[in-house]
Design an enzyme around this catalytic site. Structure first.
Site, PDB file in Angstrom:
ATOM      1  N   ARG A 255       0.859  -1.185   0.000  1.00  0.00           N
ATOM      2  CA  ARG A 255       0.000   0.000   0.000  1.00  0.00           C
ATOM      3  C   ARG A 255       0.897   1.237   0.000  1.00  0.00           C
ATOM      4  NH1 ARG A 255      -3.490  -2.604  -1.709  1.00  0.00           N
ATOM      5  NH2 ARG A 255      -5.529  -3.099  -0.817  1.00  0.00           N
ATOM      6  N   GLU A 284      -3.965   7.627  -4.508  1.00  0.00           N
ATOM      7  CA  GLU A 284      -4.266   7.135  -5.857  1.00  0.00           C
ATOM      8  C   GLU A 284      -5.552   7.772  -6.392  1.00  0.00           C
ATOM      9  OE1 GLU A 284      -4.243   2.858  -5.757  1.00  0.00           O
ATOM     10  OE2 GLU A 284      -2.224   2.820  -4.890  1.00  0.00           O
ATOM     11  N   HIS A 302      -1.250   0.550 -10.053  1.00  0.00           N
ATOM     12  CA  HIS A 302      -1.918  -0.399  -9.139  1.00  0.00           C
ATOM     13  C   HIS A 302      -2.533  -1.583  -9.912  1.00  0.00           C
ATOM     14  CE1 HIS A 302      -3.877  -0.719  -4.920  1.00  0.00           C
ATOM     15  NE2 HIS A 302      -3.614  -1.927  -5.421  1.00  0.00           N
TER      16      HIS A 302
HETATM   17  P1  NAP Z   1      -0.954 -11.323   4.621  1.00  0.00           P
HETATM   18  O1  NAP Z   1      -0.902 -12.755   4.203  1.00  0.00           O
HETATM   19  O2  NAP Z   1      -1.871 -10.931   5.711  1.00  0.00           O
HETATM   20  O3  NAP Z   1       0.538 -10.871   4.981  1.00  0.00           O
HETATM   21  C1  NAP Z   1       0.830  -9.678   5.639  1.00  0.00           C
HETATM   22  C2  NAP Z   1       2.188  -9.792   6.280  1.00  0.00           C
HETATM   23  O4  NAP Z   1       2.500  -8.524   6.892  1.00  0.00           O
HETATM   24  C3  NAP Z   1       2.304 -10.822   7.388  1.00  0.00           C
HETATM   25  O5  NAP Z   1       3.538 -11.503   7.276  1.00  0.00           O
HETATM   26  C4  NAP Z   1       2.268 -10.004   8.673  1.00  0.00           C
HETATM   27  O6  NAP Z   1       2.989 -10.605   9.744  1.00  0.00           O
HETATM   28  C5  NAP Z   1       3.000  -8.775   8.203  1.00  0.00           C
HETATM   29  N1  NAP Z   1       2.761  -7.625   9.069  1.00  0.00           N
HETATM   30  C6  NAP Z   1       1.605  -7.040   9.368  1.00  0.00           C
HETATM   31  N2  NAP Z   1       1.814  -5.994  10.203  1.00  0.00           N
HETATM   32  C7  NAP Z   1       3.131  -5.969  10.429  1.00  0.00           C
HETATM   33  C8  NAP Z   1       3.968  -5.132  11.229  1.00  0.00           C
HETATM   34  N3  NAP Z   1       3.466  -4.109  11.938  1.00  0.00           N
HETATM   35  N4  NAP Z   1       5.293  -5.390  11.212  1.00  0.00           N
HETATM   36  C9  NAP Z   1       5.804  -6.402  10.498  1.00  0.00           C
HETATM   37  N5  NAP Z   1       5.058  -7.215   9.717  1.00  0.00           N
HETATM   38  C10 NAP Z   1       3.745  -6.995   9.700  1.00  0.00           C
HETATM   39  O7  NAP Z   1      -1.347 -10.401   3.383  1.00  0.00           O
HETATM   40  P2  NAP Z   1      -1.034 -10.653   1.827  1.00  0.00           P
HETATM   41  O8  NAP Z   1      -2.117 -11.433   1.217  1.00  0.00           O
HETATM   42  O9  NAP Z   1       0.371 -11.138   1.699  1.00  0.00           O
HETATM   43  O10 NAP Z   1      -1.140  -9.141   1.293  1.00  0.00           O
HETATM   44  C11 NAP Z   1      -0.252  -8.170   1.785  1.00  0.00           C
HETATM   45  C12 NAP Z   1      -0.687  -6.782   1.349  1.00  0.00           C
HETATM   46  O11 NAP Z   1      -0.455  -6.631  -0.044  1.00  0.00           O
HETATM   47  C13 NAP Z   1      -2.197  -6.500   1.504  1.00  0.00           C
HETATM   48  O12 NAP Z   1      -2.490  -6.039   2.793  1.00  0.00           O
HETATM   49  C14 NAP Z   1      -2.465  -5.464   0.445  1.00  0.00           C
HETATM   50  O13 NAP Z   1      -2.415  -4.186   1.019  1.00  0.00           O
HETATM   51  C15 NAP Z   1      -1.317  -5.630  -0.546  1.00  0.00           C
HETATM   52  N6  NAP Z   1      -1.769  -6.064  -1.889  1.00  0.00           N
HETATM   53  C16 NAP Z   1      -1.571  -5.248  -2.961  1.00  0.00           C
HETATM   54  C17 NAP Z   1      -1.926  -5.656  -4.228  1.00  0.00           C
HETATM   55  C18 NAP Z   1      -1.694  -4.793  -5.425  1.00  0.00           C
HETATM   56  O14 NAP Z   1      -2.522  -4.783  -6.331  1.00  0.00           O
HETATM   57  N7  NAP Z   1      -0.586  -4.081  -5.500  1.00  0.00           N
HETATM   58  C19 NAP Z   1      -2.515  -6.900  -4.422  1.00  0.00           C
HETATM   59  C20 NAP Z   1      -2.718  -7.709  -3.307  1.00  0.00           C
HETATM   60  C21 NAP Z   1      -2.329  -7.276  -2.038  1.00  0.00           C
HETATM   61  P3  NAP Z   1       2.438 -11.905  10.520  1.00  0.00           P
HETATM   62  O15 NAP Z   1       2.370 -12.992   9.473  1.00  0.00           O
HETATM   63  O16 NAP Z   1       3.479 -12.200  11.510  1.00  0.00           O
HETATM   64  O17 NAP Z   1       1.110 -11.546  11.050  1.00  0.00           O
END
Ligand code: NAP
Length: 337
Positions: A255, A284, A302
């Site tokens: 993000r 955005e 995006h």
């Molecule tokens: P996810 O499986 O929930 O993974 C998020 C990761 O971030 C986890 O490893 C979590 O740690 C870690 N995290 C959260 N808060 C943290 C903190 N304060 N310090 C350190 N690590 C932290 O989510 P995902 O499916 O991989 O997606 C991740 C993000 O990508 C989404 O939230 C979204 O904003 C973004 N995204 C963007 C697009 C795009 O079109 N560009 C597409 C999809 C997703 P833990 O595992 O230890 O809880």
């Protein structure tokens, strides 16, 4: 302001008129982002009285029981107040920083997202950015398009060799780990920072969990995969950028507000940072003008999850969550478990 009259989904109408005898009650009134219309099949909408809500129109007052918003729509206290019958916000994204989940919980409104189906597409796009930055692809394309290429030269557009370098992942959930797994055949060492250890990921990739400070100072490529939360917002700022390795590459497909964009522009202008590959931005579709003008950037609009298959699956899961909740079943992918 959108009112429902006249915009009912004709398939839902068909459903109550007799094609499905099991539907004996009036269809549920739901708001669905109009931009998803082409991605959904009629049978997915069966039993729903759909009001298609364009992204540029605010949510009006009404008795809708479900809303399927895009990530660009804020669903907060006002919207929830306007929709007193609401039972579910089925966000069509894995990130849900556009939804006030606390306000929703207080009103007993379920919030769901679309995890997993977009992991590979987003990890692939992250690698597109990593490679484009490391091999100066945008500069190369510009050179050819401008008819400025004067032939093969041993020092033309020299980039960064990946083998032996360090990829740092901030966040090692679904997408972060998928990016890390793709790093192994490139010969990169992987380090990551997350709230909890990931032993399977470490075993499979040799990744090492480090603290934030080591992640920033040891990464040749720093890739962001944590959600936008009060803790993560602005984590990449003037201070962190000054501690990154000279010439390092910063990639963000998470993000936009994880990065202070003006500070990043300054780091790029000063030549300290090697390159930045970005898919997401704080405001955005506006990109900070100084960042848009900065050198050595790869700026995408995006499109992390933008494949035909993935976008259809995201829309399908969002609507399946609505159907489940309205049928009195548990949601498939709630954000609070
Ligand atoms: P996810 O499986 O929930 O993974 C998020 C990761 O971030 C986890 O490893 C979590 O740690 C870690 N995290 C959260 N808060 C943290 C903190 N304060 N310090 C350190 N690590 C932290 O989510 P995902 O499916 O991989 O997606 C991740 C993000 O990508 C989404 O939230 C979204 O904003 C973004 N995204 C963007 C697009 C795009 O079109 N560009 C597409 C999809 C997703 P833990 O595992 O230890 O809880």
């Amino acid at each position: 302001m959108v009112e429902g009259a006249g915009l009912e989904n004709r398939y839902a109408r068909k459903g109550i008129e007799g094609s499905n005898p099991s539907l004996s009650v009036l269809p549920h009134r739901v708001l669905i982002a109009a931009e998803l219309r082409g991605l959904l099949e009629p049978d997915q909408l069966e039993g729903l009285d759909v009001t298609w809500l364009p992204a540029d129109q605010p949510v009006g007052k009404g008795d809708w029981v479900a809303i399927v918003p895009l990530l660009s729509r804020w669903v907060g206290g006002t919207e929830l107040k306007y929709l007193p019958s609401l039972r579910i916000v089925a966000n069509c994204a894995v990130g849900y920083d556009n939804v006030d989940v606390v306000a929703a919980e207080m009103r007993k409104v379920i919030v769901t997202n679309t995890p997993d189906v977009l992991t590979d597409a987003t990890a692939d796009l992250t690698w597109t950015l990593i490679l484009a930055c490391a091999r100066r692809v945008v500069e190369a394309i510009d050179l050819v398009r401008a008819e400025q290429w004067r032939g093969w030269h041993p020092e033309l557009l020299l980039g960064v060799e990946l083998r032996g370098r360090t990829l740092g992942l901030f966040g090692a959930g679904r997408i972060g780990q998928a990016v890390g797994r793709r790093a192994v055949p490139f010969g990169l060492r992987v380090i990551y920072a997350a709230r909890t250890a990931k032993p399977d990921f470490e075993r499979d990739t040799g990744a090492v969990r480090v603290d934030w400070s080591r992640l920033v100072t040891e990464s040749d490529i720093l890739s962001l995969h944590a959600p936008s939360t009060p803790e993560t917002k602005g984590m990449i700022n003037g201070d962190t950028l000054s501690r990154m390795k000279p010439g390092a590459i910063l990639v963000n497909t998470a993000r936009g507000d994880l990065i202070r964009e003006e500070a990043l522009a300054i780091a790029l202008e000063g030549g300290r940072l090697g390159a930045a590959g970005l898919d997401v931005y704080t405001e955005e579709p506006t990109i900070h003008p100084r960042l848009r003008a900065a050198p050595r950037t790869v700026l995408l609009p995006h499109i992390g999850s933008a494949t035909h298959d993935t976008r259809r699956k995201m829309a399908a899961i969002a609507v399946a969550n609505v159907q489940a909740v309205l049928a009195g079943q548990p949601p498939l992918t709630p954000v609070y478990r």
